[in-house]
Design a protein around this motif. Structure first.
Motif, PDB file in Angstrom:
ATOM      1  N   GLU A  93       9.435  -8.195   5.651  1.00  0.00           N
ATOM      2  CA  GLU A  93       8.755  -8.934   4.960  1.00  0.00           C
ATOM      3  C   GLU A  93       7.554 -10.061   5.418  1.00  0.00           C
ATOM      4  O   GLU A  93       6.529 -10.143   4.401  1.00  0.00           O
ATOM      5  CB  GLU A  93       9.385 -10.622   4.673  1.00  0.00           C
ATOM      6  N   TYR A 128       9.172  -4.388  -0.353  1.00  0.00           N
ATOM      7  CA  TYR A 128       8.877  -5.245  -1.225  1.00  0.00           C
ATOM      8  C   TYR A 128       7.406  -5.341  -0.512  1.00  0.00           C
ATOM      9  O   TYR A 128       6.126  -5.964  -1.066  1.00  0.00           O
ATOM     10  CB  TYR A 128       9.464  -6.127  -1.031  1.00  0.00           C
ATOM     11  N   THR A 175      15.038 -17.409  -4.699  1.00  0.00           N
ATOM     12  CA  THR A 175      14.012 -17.140  -4.116  1.00  0.00           C
ATOM     13  C   THR A 175      13.383 -17.814  -4.443  1.00  0.00           C
ATOM     14  O   THR A 175      12.005 -16.841  -4.081  1.00  0.00           O
ATOM     15  CB  THR A 175      14.011 -15.795  -5.358  1.00  0.00           C
ATOM     16  N   TYR A 186      13.800  -9.318  -3.924  1.00  0.00           N
ATOM     17  CA  TYR A 186      12.525  -8.954  -4.013  1.00  0.00           C
ATOM     18  C   TYR A 186      11.250  -9.081  -5.394  1.00  0.00           C
ATOM     19  O   TYR A 186      10.259  -9.919  -5.428  1.00  0.00           O
ATOM     20  CB  TYR A 186      12.014  -8.009  -3.543  1.00  0.00           C
ATOM     21  N   LYS A 225      10.960 -12.675  -6.422  1.00  0.00           N
ATOM     22  CA  LYS A 225      10.025 -13.269  -6.125  1.00  0.00           C
ATOM     23  C   LYS A 225       8.284 -12.519  -5.874  1.00  0.00           C
ATOM     24  O   LYS A 225       7.394 -13.520  -5.268  1.00  0.00           O
ATOM     25  CB  LYS A 225      10.191 -13.052  -3.936  1.00  0.00           C
ATOM     26  N   GLN A 228      13.095  -3.225   1.461  1.00  0.00           N
ATOM     27  CA  GLN A 228      12.905  -4.084   2.584  1.00  0.00           C
ATOM     28  C   GLN A 228      11.260  -3.821   2.359  1.00  0.00           C
ATOM     29  O   GLN A 228      10.080  -4.466   2.548  1.00  0.00           O
ATOM     30  CB  GLN A 228      12.785  -4.735   3.492  1.00  0.00           C
TER      31      GLN A 228
END
Length: 349
Positions: free
Chosen positions: A183, A214, A283, A248, A251, A211
Motif C-alpha cells: 500500500e 491497488y 476508506t 481499495y 480509496k 493489495q
C-alpha cells in the motif's frame, strides 16, 4: 448504488449546518478537572476542535514518564488528529524516551509497546522532517508491528526516499507487514516500485494480488484497476477478497467500490454486512458517508452499530445528522455508539 455523481455533488452542497459546539475554554476546563475515563473521551473532542489552545492543553497534559498510560495513549491519538505540527517535538521526545527504556529493560510491557505504535501513527499525521526521521529509523526496529506502523506512516507522507528500504523489506515480509508495504509503495507514487509490486501481483495468494493491484493502480496501471474491478465479481466463497478489492476501489474514489460495499451492507443476514460498513469508514473517503447514511435504518442492529462507528470515523455534517437519529435507536449498543461518537466529534444539542 442509486446516488449519481451529479446527485452526490448536490447533496454535499446541501449538507446541513454543523451542530452547535461547546466553547474551547469550557472543554479545556472540563478536561483539566476530569478523572481518567472522562479525560480519555475529552482528549479526542479537544483534538477535533482544531484550536491552538486545545492543543496546548493536550501537550501540557502529556507526560510519558509519569502520566497514566491510558491517558497518554488517548492524548497521543488526539495530537495526531489535531494536526498541529507543534506536537511533533513532544511526540518524538516520547519516542526517544521509550527507546531508552528498551535499552534498560530489554522489552517493554504491552501498554508501552502500544504507545510506541500510536506515536508513529500520530507523527505520520503531523509530518515534517523530524517525523520522517523518526519513522525512517523505526524501519530498523525488531518489533514487526512497529515496523508496520512506520511503513504506513512513510506511505501516508509519500516519502520517496523510503522506497528502496521498503522494497528491501518486501522481500521477506508476510501478512500485515507485506500489505502495508504494498500500500505504501502505491501511495508514495514512485515508479521505482513497479517491479516490486508486479512481483507481488503474481503471488498465488489472492489477497496479496489485490493489495499489489491497488499499488499498481495508484501508479497509473489501468490493467491493475481492471483487475480490482474483476475481483468484485469473483466466486461467492471469495466475498472477503471482493470486500478488500472494494475497499481499495473506494480509496481510489471509484463508484464500483462504493456500490459493492453498499450491496454487501444491505444483503440480508450476511455475516459480512457489518464488516462492509466498517470498511466504508476505514476508506477515509467522504463520499462513503452518503452510502452509510442510507443504511442507518438497516434491520440488523450489528449493521447499524457498524454504520455508527464508520460515521464517527468519517465525520462531517451529514454523519452528525445521522448519528443524532441513531441516538433514538431501539438497540442500546447502537444508541451508546452514537452518543459516544457525537461526544467524540464535539457535538452537543
Amino acid at each position: 448504488m442509486r446516488i449519481t455523481l451529479a446527485a452526490l455533488a448536490l447533496l454535499l452542497l446541501a449538507a446541513p449546518a454543523p451542530a452547535r459546539k461547546p466553547k474551547v475554554k469550557d472543554l479545556i476546563a472540563s478536561f483539566e478537572a476530569a478523572k481518567t475515563d472522562e479525560r480519555l473521551r475529552l482528549a479526542g473532542t479537544l483534538a477535533r476542535m482544531k484550536d491552538k489552545k486545545a492543543v496546548d492543553a493536550l501537550i501540557a497534559a502529556f507526560d510519558i514518564k509519569k502520566g497514566n498510560p491510558r491517558e497518554s495513549a488517548a492524548i497521543v491519538d488526539a495530537l495526531g488528529v489535531a494536526g498541529d505540527p507543534r506536537a511533533v517535538e513532544p511526540l518524538a521526545a516520547a519516542w526517544d524516551y521509550l527507546r531508552s527504556m528498551i535499552l534498560q529493560m530489554g522489552e517493554l510491557p504491552g501498554h508501552l509497546q502500544v504507545l510506541r505504535w500510536k506515536i508513529l501513527e500520530a507523527l505520520s499525521r503531523l509530518g515534517g522532517d523530524q517525523a520522517v526521521r523518526t519513522l525512517s529509523e523505526a524501519l530498523n526496529e525488531n518489533d514487526p508491528r512497529v515496523v508496520e506502523e512506520a511503513v504506513r506512516g512513510l506511505g501516508r507522507l509519500q516519502v520517496r526516499d523510503a522506497v528502496p528500504a521498503l522494497q528491501q523489506l518486501a522481500g521477506g515480509a508476510t501478512g500485515n507487514l507485506l500489505q502495508s508495504i504494498l500500500e505504501a509503495l502505491g501511495d508514495i507514487g514512485d515508479k521505482r516500485a513497479v517491479s516490486t509490486l508486479e512481483q507481488a501481483f503474481n503471488n498465488p495468494d489472492k489477497f496479496i494480488e489485490v493489495q499489489a493491484s491497488y499499488g499498481l493502480a495508484k501508479l497509473g496501471k489501468k490493467e491493475a484497476l481492471a483487475r480490482l474491478n474483476a475481483f468484485l465479481k469473483g466466486d461467492p466463497g471469495e466475498d472477503k477478497v471482493g470486500l478488500l478489492a472494494a475497499y481499495y476501489l473506494v480509496k481510489l474514489d471509484k463508484d464500483s467500490g462504493l456500490e459493492h460495499l453498499e450491496a454487501m451492507m444491505k444483503k440480508p443476514d450476511s455475516p459480512l454486512a457489518p464488516l462492509a460498513a466498517e470498511t466504508l469508514g476505514k476508506t477515509e473517503n467522504p463520499r462513503a458517508v452518503l452510502v452509510l447514511v442510507e443504511a442507518f435504518k438497516a434491520p440488523d442492529p450489528a449493521v447499524r452499530q457498524s454504520v455508527a462507528r464508520a460515521l464517527v470515523r468519517l465525520g462531517g455534517p451529514r454523519a452528525v445528522t445521522a448519528l443524532k437519529k441513531l441516538r433514538a435507536d431501539p438497540n442500546p449498543g447502537v444508541r451508546s455508539t452514537a452518543l459516544n461518537g457525537l461526544a467524540d466529534l464535539g457535538e452537543v444539542d
